[in-house]
Design a protein around this motif. Structure first.
Motif, PDB file in Angstrom:
ATOM      1  N   LEU A   1       7.218   9.708   5.529  1.00  0.00           N
ATOM      2  CA  LEU A   1       6.156   9.814   4.989  1.00  0.00           C
ATOM      3  C   LEU A   1       6.410   9.864   3.535  1.00  0.00           C
ATOM      4  O   LEU A   1       7.234  10.760   2.868  1.00  0.00           O
ATOM      5  CB  LEU A   1       5.344  11.022   5.552  1.00  0.00           C
ATOM      6  CG  LEU A   1       4.947  10.910   7.007  1.00  0.00           C
ATOM      7  CD1 LEU A   1       4.142  12.075   7.389  1.00  0.00           C
ATOM      8  CD2 LEU A   1       4.160   9.726   7.150  1.00  0.00           C
ATOM      9  N   PHE A   2       5.360   9.309   2.710  1.00  0.00           N
ATOM     10  CA  PHE A   2       5.332   9.347   1.250  1.00  0.00           C
ATOM     11  C   PHE A   2       5.477  10.633   0.781  1.00  0.00           C
ATOM     12  O   PHE A   2       6.252  10.994  -0.181  1.00  0.00           O
ATOM     13  CB  PHE A   2       4.122   8.655   0.563  1.00  0.00           C
ATOM     14  CG  PHE A   2       3.959   8.940  -0.843  1.00  0.00           C
ATOM     15  CD1 PHE A   2       4.555   8.018  -1.637  1.00  0.00           C
ATOM     16  CD2 PHE A   2       2.893   9.669  -1.156  1.00  0.00           C
ATOM     17  CE1 PHE A   2       4.335   8.267  -3.212  1.00  0.00           C
ATOM     18  CE2 PHE A   2       2.632   9.894  -2.565  1.00  0.00           C
ATOM     19  CZ  PHE A   2       3.551   9.314  -3.327  1.00  0.00           C
ATOM     20  N   SER A   3       4.695  11.685   1.282  1.00  0.00           N
ATOM     21  CA  SER A   3       4.807  13.139   0.719  1.00  0.00           C
ATOM     22  C   SER A   3       6.059  13.657   0.836  1.00  0.00           C
ATOM     23  O   SER A   3       6.167  14.732   0.125  1.00  0.00           O
ATOM     24  CB  SER A   3       3.413  13.812   1.448  1.00  0.00           C
ATOM     25  OG  SER A   3       2.344  13.087   1.223  1.00  0.00           O
TER      26      SER A   3
ATOM     27  N   VAL B   1       2.390   0.203   4.876  1.00  0.00           N
ATOM     28  CA  VAL B   1       0.817   0.479   5.147  1.00  0.00           C
ATOM     29  C   VAL B   1       0.853   1.257   6.530  1.00  0.00           C
ATOM     30  O   VAL B   1       0.341   2.431   6.942  1.00  0.00           O
ATOM     31  CB  VAL B   1      -0.123  -0.636   4.919  1.00  0.00           C
ATOM     32  CG1 VAL B   1      -1.544   0.078   5.325  1.00  0.00           C
ATOM     33  CG2 VAL B   1      -0.170  -0.935   3.352  1.00  0.00           C
ATOM     34  N   GLN B   2       1.360   0.557   7.468  1.00  0.00           N
ATOM     35  CA  GLN B   2       1.423   0.791   8.942  1.00  0.00           C
ATOM     36  C   GLN B   2       2.162   2.123   8.818  1.00  0.00           C
ATOM     37  O   GLN B   2       1.804   3.167   9.701  1.00  0.00           O
ATOM     38  CB  GLN B   2       2.096  -0.200   9.746  1.00  0.00           C
ATOM     39  CG  GLN B   2       2.034   0.252  11.165  1.00  0.00           C
ATOM     40  CD  GLN B   2       0.645   0.175  11.840  1.00  0.00           C
ATOM     41  OE1 GLN B   2      -0.346  -0.126  11.255  1.00  0.00           O
ATOM     42  NE2 GLN B   2       0.492   0.783  12.917  1.00  0.00           N
ATOM     43  N   ASN B   3       3.242   2.413   8.405  1.00  0.00           N
ATOM     44  CA  ASN B   3       4.292   3.507   8.378  1.00  0.00           C
ATOM     45  C   ASN B   3       3.406   4.634   7.636  1.00  0.00           C
ATOM     46  O   ASN B   3       3.723   5.953   8.116  1.00  0.00           O
ATOM     47  CB  ASN B   3       5.576   3.292   7.967  1.00  0.00           C
ATOM     48  CG  ASN B   3       6.483   4.229   8.332  1.00  0.00           C
ATOM     49  OD1 ASN B   3       6.537   4.677   9.508  1.00  0.00           O
ATOM     50  ND2 ASN B   3       7.126   5.023   7.313  1.00  0.00           N
TER      51      ASN B   3
ATOM     52  N   ASP C   1      -0.303   9.498   6.121  1.00  0.00           N
ATOM     53  CA  ASP C   1       0.092  10.377   5.027  1.00  0.00           C
ATOM     54  C   ASP C   1      -1.141  10.208   4.003  1.00  0.00           C
ATOM     55  O   ASP C   1      -1.317   9.041   3.291  1.00  0.00           O
ATOM     56  CB  ASP C   1       1.434   9.718   4.174  1.00  0.00           C
ATOM     57  CG  ASP C   1       1.798  10.631   3.046  1.00  0.00           C
ATOM     58  OD1 ASP C   1       1.092  10.862   2.137  1.00  0.00           O
ATOM     59  OD2 ASP C   1       2.948  11.300   3.470  1.00  0.00           O
ATOM     60  N   LYS C   2      -1.872  11.369   3.764  1.00  0.00           N
ATOM     61  CA  LYS C   2      -3.094  11.215   3.018  1.00  0.00           C
ATOM     62  C   LYS C   2      -2.771  10.975   1.490  1.00  0.00           C
ATOM     63  O   LYS C   2      -3.443  10.577   0.845  1.00  0.00           O
ATOM     64  CB  LYS C   2      -3.885  12.683   3.039  1.00  0.00           C
ATOM     65  CG  LYS C   2      -5.042  12.778   2.251  1.00  0.00           C
ATOM     66  CD  LYS C   2      -5.747  13.993   2.542  1.00  0.00           C
ATOM     67  CE  LYS C   2      -7.170  14.234   1.917  1.00  0.00           C
ATOM     68  NZ  LYS C   2      -7.718  12.989   1.241  1.00  0.00           N
TER      69      LYS C   2
ATOM     70  N   PHE D   1      -3.918   7.382  -2.606  1.00  0.00           N
ATOM     71  CA  PHE D   1      -3.127   6.485  -3.976  1.00  0.00           C
ATOM     72  C   PHE D   1      -3.504   5.272  -3.700  1.00  0.00           C
ATOM     73  O   PHE D   1      -3.902   4.318  -4.477  1.00  0.00           O
ATOM     74  CB  PHE D   1      -1.763   7.042  -4.039  1.00  0.00           C
ATOM     75  CG  PHE D   1      -1.256   6.211  -5.166  1.00  0.00           C
ATOM     76  CD1 PHE D   1      -1.273   6.891  -6.300  1.00  0.00           C
ATOM     77  CD2 PHE D   1      -0.808   4.840  -5.007  1.00  0.00           C
ATOM     78  CE1 PHE D   1      -0.622   6.244  -7.364  1.00  0.00           C
ATOM     79  CE2 PHE D   1      -0.312   4.305  -6.149  1.00  0.00           C
ATOM     80  CZ  PHE D   1       0.037   5.071  -7.471  1.00  0.00           C
ATOM     81  N   PHE D   2      -3.413   4.474  -2.448  1.00  0.00           N
ATOM     82  CA  PHE D   2      -3.481   3.052  -2.143  1.00  0.00           C
ATOM     83  C   PHE D   2      -5.047   2.777  -2.423  1.00  0.00           C
ATOM     84  O   PHE D   2      -5.162   1.698  -2.838  1.00  0.00           O
ATOM     85  CB  PHE D   2      -3.036   2.828  -0.664  1.00  0.00           C
ATOM     86  CG  PHE D   2      -3.014   1.444  -0.376  1.00  0.00           C
ATOM     87  CD1 PHE D   2      -2.365   0.592  -0.999  1.00  0.00           C
ATOM     88  CD2 PHE D   2      -3.889   0.977   0.570  1.00  0.00           C
ATOM     89  CE1 PHE D   2      -2.182  -0.759  -0.809  1.00  0.00           C
ATOM     90  CE2 PHE D   2      -3.872  -0.189   0.792  1.00  0.00           C
ATOM     91  CZ  PHE D   2      -3.189  -1.154   0.411  1.00  0.00           C
ATOM     92  N   LYS D   3      -5.823   3.548  -1.879  1.00  0.00           N
ATOM     93  CA  LYS D   3      -7.200   3.337  -2.090  1.00  0.00           C
ATOM     94  C   LYS D   3      -7.529   3.330  -3.453  1.00  0.00           C
ATOM     95  O   LYS D   3      -8.291   2.298  -3.887  1.00  0.00           O
ATOM     96  CB  LYS D   3      -8.045   4.426  -1.552  1.00  0.00           C
ATOM     97  CG  LYS D   3      -8.289   4.301   0.289  1.00  0.00           C
ATOM     98  CD  LYS D   3      -9.048   5.284   0.887  1.00  0.00           C
ATOM     99  CE  LYS D   3      -9.673   6.376   0.270  1.00  0.00           C
ATOM    100  NZ  LYS D   3     -10.406   7.333   1.029  1.00  0.00           N
TER     101      LYS D   3
END
Length: 189
Positions: A33-35, A104-106, A110-111, A116-118
């Protein structure tokens, strides 16, 4: 340009490529996860020293922005009108046919990543509307309000779509939802 400047530019480009590729791979890795990804982990995978990372990027959010820009470079080269006419179909060409979909799927749970993506997608929409205004397209609502509204709808649809990828909702269906939510005449007349 002097030869030394050219070598420096090549070194910078090489370092960016190493860091972006390593980060992209970590973001795509199942369960990562990104976080939870650390800058040390990115540097280890890229074989780049930590101090070198900070010479090029402020933090991992700056690297995420550069990574998304790299992954979406063809999307960003499309005409604004094409991106606005079929926003989800335009994005899906690059989301589903390249390296963005596994990321994106993975990262969909991860909030930190999804927020960030939004915002990243929303910023593209804002820039598009400001560019249309600069080109002379008249808008009756204030451009900032229109850009904020549009970017919010696109961000909402992209986020919803990410969470429902396994339901095989097509990009065409997503664009239909989009047009049901906005007034087409505002966008493209």
């Amino acid at each position: 340009m002097k030869i030394n400047e050219k070598k420096l530019d090549l070194r910078v480009a090489r370092t960016h490529k190493l860091l972006i590729t390593a980060f992209r791979d970590l973001l795509s890795e199942q369960g990562k996860l990104f976080s939870n990804i650390t800058i040390n982990e990115i540097c280890d995978k890229a074989l780049v020293h930590l101090t070198t990372f900070y010479k090029h990027f402020e933090d991992k959010f700056a690297l995420l922005s550069a990574t998304l820009t790299w992954v979406l470079q063809d999307y960003l080269q499309m005409s604004i009108e094409d991106r606005l006419r079929q926003p989800l179909q335009s994005l899906s060409r690059f989301m589903l046919e390249n390296l963005l979909e596994p990321i994106v799927q993975n990262q969909k749970n991860d909030k930190g990543f999804t927020d960030f993506f939004k915002n990243y997608i929303g910023n593209i929409s804002r820039r598009d509307f400001l560019e249309l205004k600069r080109r002379g397209k008249p808008f009756s609502p204030p451009i900032e309000l229109l850009a904020e509204y549009h970017s919010g709808v696109i961000s909402l649809l992209v986020t919803w779509w990410i969470y429902h990828l396994e339901e095989d909702v097509t990009a065409e269906q997503m664009d239909e939802y989009y047009y049901q939510m906005v007034n087409e005449k505002i966008m493209l007349d």
